[in-house]
Design a protein around this motif. Structure first.
Motif, mmCIF file in Angstrom:
data_model
loop_
_atom_site.group_PDB
_atom_site.id
_atom_site.type_symbol
_atom_site.label_atom_id
_atom_site.label_comp_id
_atom_site.label_asym_id
_atom_site.label_seq_id
_atom_site.Cartn_x
_atom_site.Cartn_y
_atom_site.Cartn_z
ATOM 1 N N THR A 56 35.961 19.005 -5.522
ATOM 2 C CA THR A 56 35.149 20.328 -5.893
ATOM 3 C C THR A 56 33.783 19.870 -6.377
ATOM 4 O O THR A 56 33.303 18.894 -6.770
ATOM 5 N N THR A 57 32.913 20.820 -5.948
ATOM 6 C CA THR A 57 31.368 20.516 -6.507
ATOM 7 C C THR A 57 30.831 21.437 -7.475
ATOM 8 O O THR A 57 31.192 22.495 -7.472
ATOM 9 N N HIS A 58 29.897 20.929 -8.078
ATOM 10 C CA HIS A 58 29.461 21.508 -9.211
ATOM 11 C C HIS A 58 27.777 21.397 -9.170
ATOM 12 O O HIS A 58 27.304 20.236 -8.951
ATOM 13 N N TYR A 59 27.088 22.223 -9.701
ATOM 14 C CA TYR A 59 25.687 22.166 -9.600
ATOM 15 C C TYR A 59 24.939 22.702 -10.861
ATOM 16 O O TYR A 59 25.430 23.796 -11.405
ATOM 17 N N ALA A 60 23.755 22.201 -11.038
ATOM 18 C CA ALA A 60 22.903 22.897 -12.281
ATOM 19 C C ALA A 60 22.189 24.054 -11.748
ATOM 20 O O ALA A 60 22.056 24.235 -10.443
ATOM 21 N N ASP A 61 22.272 24.955 -12.621
ATOM 22 C CA ASP A 61 21.622 26.179 -12.330
ATOM 23 C C ASP A 61 20.166 25.822 -11.472
ATOM 24 O O ASP A 61 19.936 26.699 -10.441
ATOM 25 N N ARG A 66 20.074 25.029 -3.455
ATOM 26 C CA ARG A 66 19.117 24.021 -2.682
ATOM 27 C C ARG A 66 19.547 22.805 -2.393
ATOM 28 O O ARG A 66 19.123 22.297 -1.441
ATOM 29 N N PHE A 67 20.431 22.337 -3.408
ATOM 30 C CA PHE A 67 21.108 20.876 -3.218
ATOM 31 C C PHE A 67 22.519 21.147 -2.723
ATOM 32 O O PHE A 67 23.268 21.935 -3.320
ATOM 33 N N THR A 68 22.894 19.906 -2.038
ATOM 34 C CA THR A 68 24.112 19.977 -1.830
ATOM 35 C C THR A 68 24.655 18.483 -1.794
ATOM 36 O O THR A 68 24.062 17.671 -1.252
ATOM 37 N N ILE A 69 25.940 18.137 -2.726
ATOM 38 C CA ILE A 69 26.288 16.772 -2.762
ATOM 39 C C ILE A 69 27.501 16.753 -1.866
ATOM 40 O O ILE A 69 28.302 17.650 -1.456
ATOM 41 N N SER A 70 27.527 15.540 -1.125
ATOM 42 C CA SER A 70 28.660 15.356 -0.182
ATOM 43 C C SER A 70 28.845 13.793 -0.108
ATOM 44 O O SER A 70 28.180 12.957 -0.714
ATOM 45 N N THR A 77 29.670 6.004 0.913
ATOM 46 C CA THR A 77 28.345 6.674 0.839
ATOM 47 C C THR A 77 28.380 7.935 0.381
ATOM 48 O O THR A 77 29.266 8.983 0.731
ATOM 49 N N VAL A 78 27.386 8.447 -0.620
ATOM 50 C CA VAL A 78 27.211 9.648 -1.016
ATOM 51 C C VAL A 78 25.854 10.150 -0.739
ATOM 52 O O VAL A 78 24.948 9.425 -0.676
ATOM 53 N N PHE A 79 25.921 11.446 -0.692
ATOM 54 C CA PHE A 79 24.494 12.098 -0.378
ATOM 55 C C PHE A 79 24.094 13.129 -0.910
ATOM 56 O O PHE A 79 25.008 13.667 -1.660
ATOM 57 N N LEU A 80 22.774 13.205 -1.182
ATOM 58 C CA LEU A 80 22.305 14.410 -1.739
ATOM 59 C C LEU A 80 21.258 15.168 -0.716
ATOM 60 O O LEU A 80 20.267 14.677 -0.831
ATOM 61 N N GLN A 81 21.707 16.349 -0.418
ATOM 62 C CA GLN A 81 20.678 16.923 0.499
ATOM 63 C C GLN A 81 19.798 18.213 -0.350
ATOM 64 O O GLN A 81 20.632 18.775 -1.172
ATOM 65 N N MET A 82 18.722 17.760 -0.469
ATOM 66 C CA MET A 82 17.699 18.733 -1.114
ATOM 67 C C MET A 82 16.728 19.462 -0.167
ATOM 68 O O MET A 82 16.032 18.833 0.685
ATOM 69 N N THR A 83 16.821 20.626 -0.407
ATOM 70 C CA THR A 83 15.848 21.624 0.201
ATOM 71 C C THR A 83 15.090 22.337 -0.633
ATOM 72 O O THR A 83 15.335 22.546 -1.746
ATOM 73 N N SER A 84 13.918 23.165 -0.100
ATOM 74 C CA SER A 84 13.102 24.166 -0.981
ATOM 75 C C SER A 84 12.435 23.302 -2.244
ATOM 76 O O SER A 84 12.843 23.814 -3.247
#
Length: 123
Positions: A56-61, A66-70, A77-84
């Motif tokens: 399960t994923t959790h994000y700061a407000d 905008r961000f996606t962890i996978s 390998t772990v990723f953090l997709q950051m947009t905007s």
């Protein structure tokens, strides 16, 4: 055991980046995995977490939507997709692991973390 982050750099406001974190020797799905952001002159804060086992994923407000962890278990390998991205996203990003279900609120509460990768959002 030290994770290695990569993918940081200079990006314009509104742009995107994908951070990667390699974790040789760690079994990813047995760890909660978090990305932490430390802005200039500020304390670190958790921005994204993926829980052990059930993922399960959790994000700061501040980054939700905008961000996606996978993670890619086969590649460790772990990723953090950051947009905007905005200038407020500027700082060092650390990936961190904890042999527990969920992440700690602070980097120091995790078991392993890397040296970080710098993201600068500026025009």
């Amino acid at each position: 055991l030290q994770p290695v982050e990569s993918g940081g750099g200079l990006v314009q406001p509104g742009g995107s980046l994908r951070l990667s974190c390699e974790a040789p020797g760690l079994i990813l799905d047995r760890h909660a995995i978090g990305w932490f952001h430390q802005g200039p002159g500020k304390d670190d804060e958790g921005v994204a977490c993926i829980s052990a086992r059930i993922s399960t994923t959790h994000y700061a407000d501040s980054v939700r939507g905008r961000f996606t962890i996978s993670r890619d278990d086969a590649k460790n390998t772990v990723f953090l997709q950051m947009t905007s991205l905005t200038p407020a996203d500027t700082g060092v990003y650390y990936c961190a692991f904890k042999a527990d279900w969920g992440c700690s609120e602070r980097l120091s509460g995790m078991d392993y973390w890397g040296k970080g990768t710098l993201v600068t959002v500026s025009s």
